[in-house]
Motif scaffolding. Structure first.
Motif, PDB file in Angstrom:
ATOM      1  N   ASN A   2       0.830  -1.199   0.000  1.00  0.00           N
ATOM      2  CA  ASN A   2       0.000   0.000   0.000  1.00  0.00           C
ATOM      3  C   ASN A   2       0.867   1.253   0.000  1.00  0.00           C
ATOM      4  N   ARG A   3       0.467   2.211  -0.831  1.00  0.00           N
ATOM      5  CA  ARG A   3       1.179   3.484  -0.871  1.00  0.00           C
ATOM      6  C   ARG A   3       0.176   4.597  -0.643  1.00  0.00           C
ATOM      7  N   TYR A   4       0.557   5.539   0.246  1.00  0.00           N
ATOM      8  CA  TYR A   4      -0.343   6.623   0.607  1.00  0.00           C
ATOM      9  C   TYR A   4       0.369   7.960   0.465  1.00  0.00           C
ATOM     10  N   THR A   5      -0.404   8.996   0.216  1.00  0.00           N
ATOM     11  CA  THR A   5       0.124  10.333   0.482  1.00  0.00           C
ATOM     12  C   THR A   5       0.160  10.470   1.995  1.00  0.00           C
ATOM     13  N   LEU A   6       0.868  11.466   2.500  1.00  0.00           N
ATOM     14  CA  LEU A   6       0.904  11.663   3.950  1.00  0.00           C
ATOM     15  C   LEU A   6      -0.493  11.880   4.510  1.00  0.00           C
ATOM     16  N   GLU A   7      -1.300  12.648   3.812  1.00  0.00           N
ATOM     17  CA  GLU A   7      -2.661  12.908   4.284  1.00  0.00           C
ATOM     18  C   GLU A   7      -3.485  11.624   4.328  1.00  0.00           C
ATOM     19  N   GLU A   8      -3.341  10.790   3.293  1.00  0.00           N
ATOM     20  CA  GLU A   8      -4.084   9.525   3.250  1.00  0.00           C
ATOM     21  C   GLU A   8      -3.622   8.592   4.372  1.00  0.00           C
ATOM     22  N   PHE A   9      -2.325   8.562   4.625  1.00  0.00           N
ATOM     23  CA  PHE A   9      -1.799   7.699   5.684  1.00  0.00           C
ATOM     24  C   PHE A   9      -2.355   8.102   7.043  1.00  0.00           C
ATOM     25  N   VAL A  10      -2.337   9.390   7.336  1.00  0.00           N
ATOM     26  CA  VAL A  10      -2.878   9.881   8.607  1.00  0.00           C
ATOM     27  C   VAL A  10      -4.354   9.546   8.728  1.00  0.00           C
ATOM     28  N   GLN A  11      -5.112   9.743   7.664  1.00  0.00           N
ATOM     29  CA  GLN A  11      -6.545   9.467   7.706  1.00  0.00           C
ATOM     30  C   GLN A  11      -6.828   7.993   7.936  1.00  0.00           C
ATOM     31  N   ASN A  12      -5.996   7.129   7.390  1.00  0.00           N
ATOM     32  CA  ASN A  12      -6.225   5.687   7.505  1.00  0.00           C
ATOM     33  C   ASN A  12      -5.740   5.094   8.813  1.00  0.00           C
ATOM     34  N   THR A  13      -4.855   5.772   9.523  1.00  0.00           N
ATOM     35  CA  THR A  13      -4.257   5.184  10.721  1.00  0.00           C
ATOM     36  C   THR A  13      -4.485   5.986  11.991  1.00  0.00           C
ATOM     37  N   GLN A  14      -5.134   7.143  11.897  1.00  0.00           N
ATOM     38  CA  GLN A  14      -5.245   7.991  13.093  1.00  0.00           C
ATOM     39  C   GLN A  14      -6.163   7.390  14.142  1.00  0.00           C
ATOM     40  N   GLN A  15      -5.871   7.756  15.392  1.00  0.00           N
ATOM     41  CA  GLN A  15      -6.652   7.315  16.546  1.00  0.00           C
ATOM     42  C   GLN A  15      -8.057   7.885  16.475  1.00  0.00           C
ATOM     43  N   GLU A  16      -9.030   7.045  16.858  1.00  0.00           N
ATOM     44  CA  GLU A  16     -10.423   7.479  16.874  1.00  0.00           C
ATOM     45  C   GLU A  16     -11.055   7.131  18.217  1.00  0.00           C
ATOM     46  N   ASP A  17     -11.829   8.062  18.761  1.00  0.00           N
ATOM     47  CA  ASP A  17     -12.579   7.778  19.986  1.00  0.00           C
ATOM     48  C   ASP A  17     -13.872   7.060  19.617  1.00  0.00           C
ATOM     49  N   LYS A  18     -14.052   5.860  20.176  1.00  0.00           N
ATOM     50  CA  LYS A  18     -15.225   5.055  19.852  1.00  0.00           C
ATOM     51  C   LYS A  18     -16.273   5.074  20.958  1.00  0.00           C
TER      52      LYS A  18
END
Length: 233
Positions: A2-18
């Motif tokens: 998988n290859r991401y732009t920096l923005e895509e990488f952050v969006q796909n891996t960032q912490q989320e409050d559930k």
């Protein structure tokens, strides 16, 4: 790959409050603890934190003299750390899969000491020393009995499998692949020399755990091997 732009990488891996409470799985192998008071976790499990959190290693007499002596007699033990404060604590253990258990009042479970990741302070616990079998396992074997109410996080290599135990239908497991079992089961070690070339490690004979009664046993598709000091090798 998988290859991401920096923005895509952050969006796909960032912490989320559930909003799932004190224990929350950020990923299958990373536990978020929403800390407002105190939690016990395996020493060395902290990956990251935010907020005001104080960490203390488990003191020699932290949990009473009897538990200290049990750890000394077992020759090993899961070292715990106490996290106190207000913030978010992230813990993991060598990329193992994490399962969160909610124990009700009076419910209990035994967990292999190496597979215990974290638990709430409301959970009562004690060290259970298994009957020694000469040459059975390098470093021996010990387990922790945990009794509710409260949350407990356990770990396993890959996906855990739960086997149901019923009266008259005992379950046998490899001790190195056994993660946990329900508190009411009867446990004992059995040997079978005829199986020595198929299962069991380093002992010259097959050592198995036998579970009888009514309950369940959790196993993993992986054999954890321990060194003489009880650490995973």
């Amino acid at each position: 790959m998988n290859r991401y732009t920096l923005e895509e990488f952050v969006q796909n891996t960032q912490q989320e409050d559930k909003g799932e409470g004190v224990f929350e799985l950020e990923t299958p192998r990373l536990l978020e603890i929403n800390l407002t008071d105190t939690i016990w976790a395996k020493t060395g499990a902290m990956v990251s934190y935010r907020g005001k959190i104080k960490f203390e290693r488990e003191g020699v007499f932290e949990h009473g003299v009897s538990k200290m002596f049990k750890k000394m007699l077992s020759g090993e033990g899961t070292s715990l750390m106490k996290a106190t404060g207000d913030g978010k604590l992230y813990v993991a253990d060598q990329g193992k899969k994490i399962s969160i258990l909610r124990l009700a009042q009076g419910e209990s479970i035994f967990v292999n000491g190496n597979d215990l990741l974290a638990f709430e302070p409301s959970v009562r616990w004690d060290i259970k020393l298994m009957k020694k079998v000469s040459g059975m396992l390098a470093g021996g074997l010990f387990n922790v009995k945990l009794e509710g109410p409260g949350l407990v996080a356990i770990t396993s290599h890959y996906e855990p499998l739960t086997l149901i135990v019923q009266p008259g239908d005992s379950v046998y497991t490899d001790p190195n692949a056994t993660v946990a079992w329900s508190g009411d089961l009867k446990t004992e070690f059995v040997t079978d020399v005829s199986f020595k070339t198929f299962i069991g490690r380093g002992s010259g004979e097959s050592i198995q755990m036998k579970f009888s009664g009514s309950g369940f046993v959790v196993v993993q598709p992986f054999e954890e091997v321990y060194t003489a000091n009880g650490n995973q090798g």
